[in-house]
Scaffold this motif. Structure first.
Motif, PDB file in Angstrom:
ATOM      1  N   GLY A 288       0.792  -1.231   0.000  1.00 50.45           N
ATOM      2  CA  GLY A 288       0.000   0.000   0.000  1.00 50.45           C
ATOM      3  C   GLY A 288       0.821   1.276   0.000  1.00 50.45           C
ATOM      4  N   VAL A 289       2.154   1.185   0.079  1.00 53.37           N
ATOM      5  CA  VAL A 289       2.988   2.379   0.044  1.00 53.37           C
ATOM      6  C   VAL A 289       2.997   2.892  -1.384  1.00 53.37           C
ATOM      7  N   GLN A 290       2.810   4.181  -1.535  1.00 52.38           N
ATOM      8  CA  GLN A 290       2.772   4.781  -2.860  1.00 52.38           C
ATOM      9  C   GLN A 290       3.809   5.892  -2.969  1.00 52.38           C
ATOM     10  N   ALA A 291       3.993   6.387  -4.156  1.00 47.58           N
ATOM     11  CA  ALA A 291       4.880   7.527  -4.352  1.00 47.58           C
ATOM     12  C   ALA A 291       4.252   8.743  -3.664  1.00 47.58           C
ATOM     13  N   CYS A 292       4.971   9.819  -3.622  1.00 48.38           N
ATOM     14  CA  CYS A 292       4.469  11.033  -2.974  1.00 48.38           C
ATOM     15  C   CYS A 292       3.100  11.424  -3.526  1.00 48.38           C
ATOM     16  N   VAL A 293       2.253  11.932  -2.656  1.00 48.25           N
ATOM     17  CA  VAL A 293       0.898  12.354  -3.001  1.00 48.25           C
ATOM     18  C   VAL A 293       0.831  13.865  -2.844  1.00 48.25           C
ATOM     19  N   THR A 294       0.158  14.545  -3.764  1.00 53.78           N
ATOM     20  CA  THR A 294      -0.016  15.990  -3.658  1.00 53.78           C
ATOM     21  C   THR A 294      -1.486  16.301  -3.425  1.00 53.78           C
ATOM     22  N   SER A 295      -1.742  17.132  -2.417  1.00 48.75           N
ATOM     23  CA  SER A 295      -3.108  17.527  -2.063  1.00 48.75           C
ATOM     24  C   SER A 295      -3.220  19.046  -2.064  1.00 48.75           C
ATOM     25  N   THR A 296      -4.356  19.541  -2.514  1.00 52.25           N
ATOM     26  CA  THR A 296      -4.636  20.978  -2.482  1.00 52.25           C
ATOM     27  C   THR A 296      -5.537  21.253  -1.288  1.00 52.25           C
ATOM     28  N   LEU A 297      -5.226  22.303  -0.553  1.00 54.90           N
ATOM     29  CA  LEU A 297      -6.061  22.669   0.582  1.00 54.90           C
ATOM     30  C   LEU A 297      -6.110  24.172   0.766  1.00 54.90           C
ATOM     31  N   THR A 298      -7.016  24.603   1.613  1.00 55.01           N
ATOM     32  CA  THR A 298      -7.188  26.017   1.932  1.00 55.01           C
ATOM     33  C   THR A 298      -6.656  26.251   3.337  1.00 55.01           C
ATOM     34  N   THR A 299      -5.806  27.270   3.483  1.00 49.98           N
ATOM     35  CA  THR A 299      -5.183  27.534   4.783  1.00 49.98           C
ATOM     36  C   THR A 299      -6.161  28.201   5.741  1.00 49.98           C
ATOM     37  N   GLY A 300      -5.817  28.098   7.013  1.00 52.13           N
ATOM     38  CA  GLY A 300      -6.533  28.821   8.054  1.00 52.13           C
ATOM     39  C   GLY A 300      -5.676  29.995   8.502  1.00 52.13           C
TER      40      GLY A 300
ATOM     41  N   GLY B 179      -4.123  29.174  12.195  1.00 55.22           N
ATOM     42  CA  GLY B 179      -4.693  27.953  12.759  1.00 55.22           C
ATOM     43  C   GLY B 179      -4.876  26.949  11.650  1.00 55.22           C
ATOM     44  N   SER B 180      -5.426  25.828  11.997  1.00 57.70           N
ATOM     45  CA  SER B 180      -5.568  24.764  11.005  1.00 57.70           C
ATOM     46  C   SER B 180      -6.567  25.129   9.928  1.00 57.70           C
ATOM     47  N   SER B 181      -6.472  24.409   8.864  1.00 58.90           N
ATOM     48  CA  SER B 181      -7.184  24.675   7.635  1.00 58.90           C
ATOM     49  C   SER B 181      -8.049  23.492   7.276  1.00 58.90           C
ATOM     50  N   THR B 182      -8.121  23.252   5.975  1.00 66.75           N
ATOM     51  CA  THR B 182      -8.649  21.990   5.508  1.00 66.75           C
ATOM     52  C   THR B 182      -7.802  20.918   6.201  1.00 66.75           C
ATOM     53  N   ILE B 183      -8.429  19.870   6.689  1.00 68.23           N
ATOM     54  CA  ILE B 183      -7.688  18.841   7.419  1.00 68.23           C
ATOM     55  C   ILE B 183      -7.576  17.594   6.549  1.00 68.23           C
ATOM     56  N   LEU B 184      -6.355  17.122   6.407  1.00 72.83           N
ATOM     57  CA  LEU B 184      -6.071  15.923   5.619  1.00 72.83           C
ATOM     58  C   LEU B 184      -5.296  14.930   6.476  1.00 72.83           C
ATOM     59  N   SER B 185      -5.109  13.726   5.954  1.00 70.08           N
ATOM     60  CA  SER B 185      -4.281  12.715   6.612  1.00 70.08           C
ATOM     61  C   SER B 185      -3.044  12.466   5.777  1.00 70.08           C
ATOM     62  N   LYS B 186      -1.894  12.333   6.446  1.00 68.25           N
ATOM     63  CA  LYS B 186      -0.632  12.057   5.768  1.00 68.25           C
ATOM     64  C   LYS B 186      -0.755  10.722   5.042  1.00 68.25           C
ATOM     65  N   ALA B 187      -0.415  10.735   3.760  1.00 72.18           N
ATOM     66  CA  ALA B 187      -0.504   9.538   2.917  1.00 72.18           C
ATOM     67  C   ALA B 187       0.513   8.482   3.357  1.00 72.18           C
ATOM     68  N   ASN B 188       0.212   7.241   3.056  1.00 70.39           N
ATOM     69  CA  ASN B 188       1.155   6.144   3.253  1.00 70.39           C
ATOM     70  C   ASN B 188       2.050   6.133   2.013  1.00 70.39           C
ATOM     71  N   SER B 189       3.070   7.000   2.032  1.00 68.34           N
ATOM     72  CA  SER B 189       3.892   7.203   0.844  1.00 68.34           C
ATOM     73  C   SER B 189       5.365   7.184   1.189  1.00 68.34           C
ATOM     74  N   THR B 190       6.177   7.292   0.161  1.00 65.73           N
ATOM     75  CA  THR B 190       7.619   7.342   0.336  1.00 65.73           C
ATOM     76  C   THR B 190       8.082   8.693   0.870  1.00 65.73           C
TER      77      THR B 190
END
Length: 142
Positions: free
Chosen positions: A36-48, A51-62
């Motif tokens: 399940g390990v993948q290459a780097c993942v890129t996500s777009t989000l909106t900052t806060g 403080g915190s912004s859009t909340i994501l989870s760190k990918a299972n990546s290299t």
């Protein structure tokens, strides 16, 4: 003499094929941790705003880091300062690097100036904060 030569050739070919099969059988297999390990993942989000912004989870990546690879501030200033924020057992905290100034535009994933957080475990919840104003659009490679 021809029949003996053909038998020798066939025996030699079988020995080579058998050795090749043994090599294939001894090849390493993926461990359970690698599944399940993948290459780097890129996500777009909106900052806060600070403080915190859009909340994501760190990918299972290299990629072990949260890398700012694009930013576009909402002000006419042309830049902002950004900080990675992680959700730990005690709540949200800003990564040790703090706020990093970045001009609007693309940033190299290899430029350590834009590594907002390092050594982040897969599945860790994260966001990105802006220093001067919120609602900036950013891309994070993780």
């Amino acid at each position: 003499m021809g029949e003996l030569h053909e038998r020798t050739f066939v025996a030699g070919a079988l020995a080579i094929a058998s050795a090749a099969a043994t090599c294939v059988a001894l090849a390493p297999t993926a461990s359970a941790a690698d599944v399940g390990v993948q290459a780097c993942v890129t996500s777009t989000l909106t900052t806060g705003y600070r403080g915190s912004s859009t909340i994501l989870s760190k990918a299972n990546s290299t990629c072990g880091d949260l890398n700012l690879t694009y930013s576009n501030g909402t002000s006419s200033r042309g830049y902002d300062r950004y900080a990675g924020r992680l959700l730990g057992s005690g709540g949200w905290f800003t990564c040790a690097k703090g706020y990093v100034q970045a001009s609007d535009g693309n940033h190299s994933v290899n430029d350590s100036r834009y590594w907002l957080c390092t050594d982040v475990n897969s599945g860790t919840r994260f966001g990105i904060a802006s220093y001067y104003d919120g609602r900036d659009t950013v891309r994070n490679t993780h």
